[in-house]
Motif scaffolding. Structure first.
Motif, PDB file in Angstrom:
ATOM      1  N   ARG A  54      84.167  65.571  50.839  1.00 25.49           N
ATOM      2  CA  ARG A  54      83.610  66.808  50.325  1.00 25.49           C
ATOM      3  C   ARG A  54      84.759  67.673  49.812  1.00 25.49           C
ATOM      4  O   ARG A  54      85.874  67.611  50.301  1.00 25.49           O
ATOM      5  CB  ARG A  54      82.782  67.534  51.370  1.00 25.49           C
ATOM      6  CG  ARG A  54      83.520  67.868  52.628  1.00 25.49           C
ATOM      7  CD  ARG A  54      82.545  68.316  53.716  1.00 25.49           C
ATOM      8  NE  ARG A  54      83.236  68.530  54.951  1.00 25.49           N
ATOM      9  CZ  ARG A  54      83.473  67.579  55.862  1.00 25.49           C
ATOM     10  NH1 ARG A  54      83.039  66.371  55.659  1.00 25.49           N
ATOM     11  NH2 ARG A  54      84.120  67.845  56.963  1.00 25.49           N
ATOM     12  N   PHE A  55      84.432  68.434  48.811  1.00 26.57           N
ATOM     13  CA  PHE A  55      85.415  69.307  48.191  1.00 26.57           C
ATOM     14  C   PHE A  55      84.849  70.716  48.175  1.00 26.57           C
ATOM     15  O   PHE A  55      83.661  70.923  47.953  1.00 26.57           O
ATOM     16  CB  PHE A  55      85.714  68.838  46.767  1.00 26.57           C
ATOM     17  CG  PHE A  55      86.458  67.539  46.733  1.00 26.57           C
ATOM     18  CD1 PHE A  55      87.831  67.525  46.576  1.00 26.57           C
ATOM     19  CD2 PHE A  55      85.797  66.332  46.876  1.00 26.57           C
ATOM     20  CE1 PHE A  55      88.521  66.326  46.553  1.00 26.57           C
ATOM     21  CE2 PHE A  55      86.479  65.132  46.864  1.00 26.57           C
ATOM     22  CZ  PHE A  55      87.856  65.132  46.700  1.00 26.57           C
ATOM     23  N   ALA A  68      81.063  70.460  47.074  1.00 28.08           N
ATOM     24  CA  ALA A  68      80.657  69.368  46.180  1.00 28.08           C
ATOM     25  C   ALA A  68      80.882  68.063  46.927  1.00 28.08           C
ATOM     26  O   ALA A  68      81.893  67.894  47.618  1.00 28.08           O
ATOM     27  CB  ALA A  68      81.479  69.398  44.897  1.00 28.08           C
ATOM     28  N   PHE A  69      79.942  67.133  46.778  1.00 27.55           N
ATOM     29  CA  PHE A  69      79.986  65.858  47.484  1.00 27.55           C
ATOM     30  C   PHE A  69      79.900  64.708  46.484  1.00 27.55           C
ATOM     31  O   PHE A  69      78.809  64.353  46.052  1.00 27.55           O
ATOM     32  CB  PHE A  69      78.819  65.752  48.477  1.00 27.55           C
ATOM     33  CG  PHE A  69      78.749  66.884  49.459  1.00 27.55           C
ATOM     34  CD1 PHE A  69      79.391  66.797  50.676  1.00 27.55           C
ATOM     35  CD2 PHE A  69      78.040  68.038  49.157  1.00 27.55           C
ATOM     36  CE1 PHE A  69      79.324  67.839  51.590  1.00 27.55           C
ATOM     37  CE2 PHE A  69      77.964  69.088  50.055  1.00 27.55           C
ATOM     38  CZ  PHE A  69      78.614  68.990  51.274  1.00 27.55           C
ATOM     39  N   LEU A  81      77.137  63.033  41.893  1.00 33.88           N
ATOM     40  CA  LEU A  81      77.641  64.257  42.497  1.00 33.88           C
ATOM     41  C   LEU A  81      76.482  65.059  43.059  1.00 33.88           C
ATOM     42  O   LEU A  81      75.473  65.268  42.395  1.00 33.88           O
ATOM     43  CB  LEU A  81      78.384  65.095  41.447  1.00 33.88           C
ATOM     44  CG  LEU A  81      78.931  66.438  41.912  1.00 33.88           C
ATOM     45  CD1 LEU A  81      80.060  66.242  42.921  1.00 33.88           C
ATOM     46  CD2 LEU A  81      79.434  67.238  40.717  1.00 33.88           C
ATOM     47  N   SER A  82      76.637  65.454  44.295  1.00 34.34           N
ATOM     48  CA  SER A  82      75.693  66.377  44.914  1.00 34.34           C
ATOM     49  C   SER A  82      76.458  67.681  45.101  1.00 34.34           C
ATOM     50  O   SER A  82      77.570  67.687  45.629  1.00 34.34           O
ATOM     51  CB  SER A  82      75.238  65.809  46.262  1.00 34.34           C
ATOM     52  OG  SER A  82      74.419  66.728  46.919  1.00 34.34           O
ATOM     53  N   ILE A  83      75.865  68.763  44.639  1.00 30.54           N
ATOM     54  CA  ILE A  83      76.575  70.033  44.677  1.00 30.54           C
ATOM     55  C   ILE A  83      75.651  71.104  45.266  1.00 30.54           C
ATOM     56  O   ILE A  83      74.440  71.086  45.030  1.00 30.54           O
ATOM     57  CB  ILE A  83      77.063  70.393  43.255  1.00 30.54           C
ATOM     58  CG1 ILE A  83      78.093  71.487  43.287  1.00 30.54           C
ATOM     59  CG2 ILE A  83      75.932  70.717  42.335  1.00 30.54           C
ATOM     60  CD1 ILE A  83      78.934  71.554  42.027  1.00 30.54           C
ATOM     61  N   ALA A  97      75.768  70.261  37.391  1.00 37.41           N
ATOM     62  CA  ALA A  97      76.719  69.153  37.569  1.00 37.41           C
ATOM     63  C   ALA A  97      76.059  68.000  38.321  1.00 37.41           C
ATOM     64  O   ALA A  97      75.505  68.186  39.397  1.00 37.41           O
ATOM     65  CB  ALA A  97      77.953  69.634  38.310  1.00 37.41           C
ATOM     66  N   LYS A  98      76.096  66.814  37.737  1.00 33.60           N
ATOM     67  CA  LYS A  98      75.467  65.627  38.321  1.00 33.60           C
ATOM     68  C   LYS A  98      76.422  64.458  38.487  1.00 33.60           C
ATOM     69  O   LYS A  98      76.121  63.515  39.207  1.00 33.60           O
ATOM     70  CB  LYS A  98      74.285  65.161  37.458  1.00 33.60           C
ATOM     71  CG  LYS A  98      73.212  66.194  37.268  1.00 33.60           C
ATOM     72  CD  LYS A  98      72.509  66.488  38.558  1.00 33.60           C
ATOM     73  CE  LYS A  98      71.405  67.511  38.328  1.00 33.60           C
ATOM     74  NZ  LYS A  98      71.152  68.350  39.452  1.00 33.60           N
TER      75      LYS A  98
END
Length: 149
Positions: A54-55, A68-69, A81-83, A97-98
């Protein structure tokens, strides 16, 4: 033939070792372990929160942040991307964002479902990144729960 005491001890030891290995090789359990394979296999396995990369994306001014994951999808350098929805508070297009793109030059692009870059991050210190595109917003992104080694 007359064997010495040391020879007899060696032969008896070897015979004992062979008997022990034969006992292990022919062992069968009479008791059922009681594990229902179908029930156990049906339980969904989730990554532990410490294993999932994770970020944290944050703005430099007000301390607002979101997570963001990136998720592996089998394509080298391109991940799903999961956000978090709170990322829209940092920069509203981030809500779209995807995908996560690892570029050859070390930059990371967060893009929409069409592949259009929303934010491009460039490496900074350690495991952190700084946004370089768009120039109208300055964001930082740092790794959380990632082993640097």
């Amino acid at each position: 033939m007359n064997f010495g005491r040391t020879t007899w001890i060696g032969l008896l030891s070897a015979a004992g070792v062979v008997a022990m290995f034969l006992d292990f090789a022919t062992f069968t359990s009479e008791d059922d372990a009681g594990v229902d394979i179908r029930t156990t296999a049906s339980v969904a396995t989730e990554k532990q929160s410490l294993e999932a990369p994770r970020f944290v994306i944050s703005s430099l001014g007000d301390g607002t942040s979101c997570k963001a994951f990136p998720m592996e999808n089998g394509t080298p350098g391109h991940n799903g991307l999961s956000i978090e929805t709170s990322c829209r508070d940092l920069y509203s297009p981030l809500a779209n964002a995807k995908t996560w793109h690892n570029n050859k030059d070390g930059t990371i692009d967060l893009a929409d479902f069409r592949g259009q870059t929303i934010v491009e991050f460039s490496p900074s210190d350690g495991l952190s990144y700084i946004s370089v595109e768009p120039r109208t917003v300055v964001l930082s992104m740092s790794a959380e729960g990632i082993d640097p080694l």
